[in-house]
Design a protein around this motif. Sequence first.
Motif, PDB file in Angstrom:
ATOM      1  N   ILE A   1      23.555  18.771   5.137  1.00  0.00           N
ATOM      2  CA  ILE A   1      24.230  20.019   4.789  1.00  0.00           C
ATOM      3  C   ILE A   1      23.403  20.743   3.740  1.00  0.00           C
ATOM      4  O   ILE A   1      22.738  20.114   2.909  1.00  0.00           O
ATOM      5  CB  ILE A   1      25.665  19.766   4.260  1.00  0.00           C
ATOM      6  N   SER A   2      23.432  22.065   3.784  1.00  0.00           N
ATOM      7  CA  SER A   2      22.759  22.884   2.778  1.00  0.00           C
ATOM      8  C   SER A   2      23.680  24.027   2.390  1.00  0.00           C
ATOM      9  O   SER A   2      24.116  24.802   3.246  1.00  0.00           O
ATOM     10  CB  SER A   2      21.430  23.432   3.318  1.00  0.00           C
ATOM     11  N   VAL A   3      24.012  24.118   1.105  1.00  0.00           N
ATOM     12  CA  VAL A   3      24.834  25.210   0.595  1.00  0.00           C
ATOM     13  C   VAL A   3      23.910  26.382   0.301  1.00  0.00           C
ATOM     14  O   VAL A   3      23.036  26.297  -0.569  1.00  0.00           O
ATOM     15  CB  VAL A   3      25.608  24.783  -0.665  1.00  0.00           C
ATOM     16  N   LEU A   4      24.074  27.490   1.025  1.00  0.00           N
ATOM     17  CA  LEU A   4      23.141  28.612   0.952  1.00  0.00           C
ATOM     18  C   LEU A   4      23.495  29.592  -0.155  1.00  0.00           C
ATOM     19  O   LEU A   4      22.618  30.106  -0.840  1.00  0.00           O
ATOM     20  CB  LEU A   4      23.084  29.328   2.302  1.00  0.00           C
ATOM     21  N   ASP A   5      24.770  29.904  -0.325  1.00  0.00           N
ATOM     22  CA  ASP A   5      25.244  30.754  -1.422  1.00  0.00           C
ATOM     23  C   ASP A   5      26.720  30.469  -1.651  1.00  0.00           C
ATOM     24  O   ASP A   5      27.234  29.441  -1.180  1.00  0.00           O
ATOM     25  CB  ASP A   5      24.967  32.240  -1.150  1.00  0.00           C
ATOM     26  N   GLU A   6      27.422  31.357  -2.352  1.00  0.00           N
ATOM     27  CA  GLU A   6      28.822  31.090  -2.669  1.00  0.00           C
ATOM     28  C   GLU A   6      29.745  31.132  -1.459  1.00  0.00           C
ATOM     29  O   GLU A   6      30.889  30.670  -1.517  1.00  0.00           O
ATOM     30  CB  GLU A   6      29.322  32.082  -3.722  1.00  0.00           C
ATOM     31  N   ASN A   7      29.240  31.658  -0.326  1.00  0.00           N
ATOM     32  CA  ASN A   7      30.068  31.774   0.872  1.00  0.00           C
ATOM     33  C   ASN A   7      29.539  30.996   2.074  1.00  0.00           C
ATOM     34  O   ASN A   7      30.315  30.483   2.874  1.00  0.00           O
ATOM     35  CB  ASN A   7      30.222  33.243   1.268  1.00  0.00           C
ATOM     36  N   LEU A   8      28.222  30.930   2.208  1.00  0.00           N
ATOM     37  CA  LEU A   8      27.618  30.361   3.408  1.00  0.00           C
ATOM     38  C   LEU A   8      27.101  28.943   3.183  1.00  0.00           C
ATOM     39  O   LEU A   8      26.557  28.629   2.120  1.00  0.00           O
ATOM     40  CB  LEU A   8      26.461  31.236   3.891  1.00  0.00           C
ATOM     41  N   PHE A   9      27.254  28.100   4.190  1.00  0.00           N
ATOM     42  CA  PHE A   9      26.598  26.806   4.200  1.00  0.00           C
ATOM     43  C   PHE A   9      26.243  26.453   5.640  1.00  0.00           C
ATOM     44  O   PHE A   9      26.819  26.993   6.594  1.00  0.00           O
ATOM     45  CB  PHE A   9      27.457  25.711   3.552  1.00  0.00           C
ATOM     46  N   CYS A  10      25.256  25.556   5.789  1.00  0.00           N
ATOM     47  CA  CYS A  10      24.746  25.200   7.113  1.00  0.00           C
ATOM     48  C   CYS A  10      24.725  23.688   7.253  1.00  0.00           C
ATOM     49  O   CYS A  10      24.443  22.962   6.297  1.00  0.00           O
ATOM     50  CB  CYS A  10      23.340  25.776   7.301  1.00  0.00           C
ATOM     51  N   THR A  11      25.035  23.209   8.466  1.00  0.00           N
ATOM     52  CA  THR A  11      25.030  21.777   8.741  1.00  0.00           C
ATOM     53  C   THR A  11      24.193  21.477   9.978  1.00  0.00           C
ATOM     54  O   THR A  11      24.039  22.318  10.867  1.00  0.00           O
ATOM     55  CB  THR A  11      26.464  21.255   8.963  1.00  0.00           C
ATOM     56  N   GLY A  12      23.640  20.264  10.033  1.00  0.00           N
ATOM     57  CA  GLY A  12      22.874  19.813  11.188  1.00  0.00           C
ATOM     58  C   GLY A  12      23.310  18.422  11.595  1.00  0.00           C
ATOM     59  O   GLY A  12      23.776  17.639  10.758  1.00  0.00           O
ATOM     60  N   ASP A  13      23.146  18.075  12.878  1.00  0.00           N
ATOM     61  CA  ASP A  13      23.627  16.775  13.341  1.00  0.00           C
ATOM     62  C   ASP A  13      22.520  15.926  13.957  1.00  0.00           C
ATOM     63  O   ASP A  13      21.353  16.319  14.003  1.00  0.00           O
ATOM     64  CB  ASP A  13      24.807  16.936  14.306  1.00  0.00           C
TER      65      ASP A  13
END
Length: 411
Positions: free
Chosen positions: A177-189
């Motif tokens: 997981i990577s938290v990109l900013d106060e609203n967005l985050f991205c996950t990979g499997d």
Amino acid sequence: MCPTKKQYNMNDSAGTHFEDSDEYEGNSSTSDVSMTDSESDEDEIDEENVTEEAGGDEEEDEIIKAIRQASNKKRDHPPPVYLEDDVTDLSFHPKEDIIAISNVVGDVSLYKYTNEENTLLGIMEVHTSSCRDIEFSENGKTLFSVSSDKAIMLSNVETQNLVRFYEGAHDHPISCISVLDENLFCTGDDEGSIKLWDLRINSDTQIYKAKKHEDYISDILTNDSKTHLLCSSGDGSLTTFDLQNRKFLVQTEEYEEELTCLGLFRRESKLISGTSKGKLLLFNWGEFGLHSDIFPGPKTCINAMIPITENVVVTACDDGILRATHLCPHRHLGIVGKHNFPVENVDICTDGRFIASSSHNSDVQFWNIEYFRDYDKVSNKHKKHERKKDLLNNLPSSKYANASDFFSGLA
């Protein structure tokens, strides 16, 4: 995760070494040297032998003095944290002296750390199986976690209560997981899919998803301006997405080794990727189709990396060693610290004084790296055969000392 991580190396590092102050404090009382035996019951002693013995005793006293001085040094980093279950990830709080540590049973432990002690603040039972990746929000109020149970959990750091969860967020176990900013985050499997999430949307549906990889997603990052999203994978390729327009841009050809971790350096002008064969691939920012340079390392899997300065990166490797490398010009600076087993994770605290690393023997070690301020610039001149020596060089944070440095003051 890199397959080589599962092959534990049971051999300790060879060679003579000197342990840190914790080891010496318990043994200093047994280090005293008595001269009474050598001075008694000797009626006839050759004058030359007396001189040699006195010189030898003096040298021994100087060595003992050096050891005692080392043991009296004030601790400059927190003590280790030992857990009952295998550590899977760690993350420093962005504003407070708190570190979060996840484990294979799905729990996350929060510790308050100081140079003298670590205090357990609480244990959050957030997942039903291995918690693979954790990261704090930018303000430090929320802890994000993902797991092999395919769920995403958001926990309040102060109350340690669950505030939001995404059950069945992926069809396969989530790897990062990577938290990109106060609203967005991205996950990979594990199967190469990524998903982009927006906390402002009151639903459990991602705002963008893509599958460009055939193996696990090993790392995800973006730049400060949030223009690009970069993903590395176990299939040996790097993909780039237009984050603002949410579209795929480019993918490299598959390298003959896994891409295991990513980092930004040189004021975001350089992207670095570590590989399962110990190399560092350098990409110019905006030119992600092909690397611009390759820097060879110790030929062991690089599991994680962390930027220390604009020029210095610390890599965590399968041989249990944390190494510091200067990127421009390319030069290995030496060993930051050592574990007895492969090092899986590394992070840096908010003020840059410490890094923490975790190993397969369920421990988290802290290393004081303030000295790197003096390493930000190194000479462009390279001596012949210098690389092999530099790879073995012990830096000040290491628990080991270079023998030549230790005895240099005794001449």
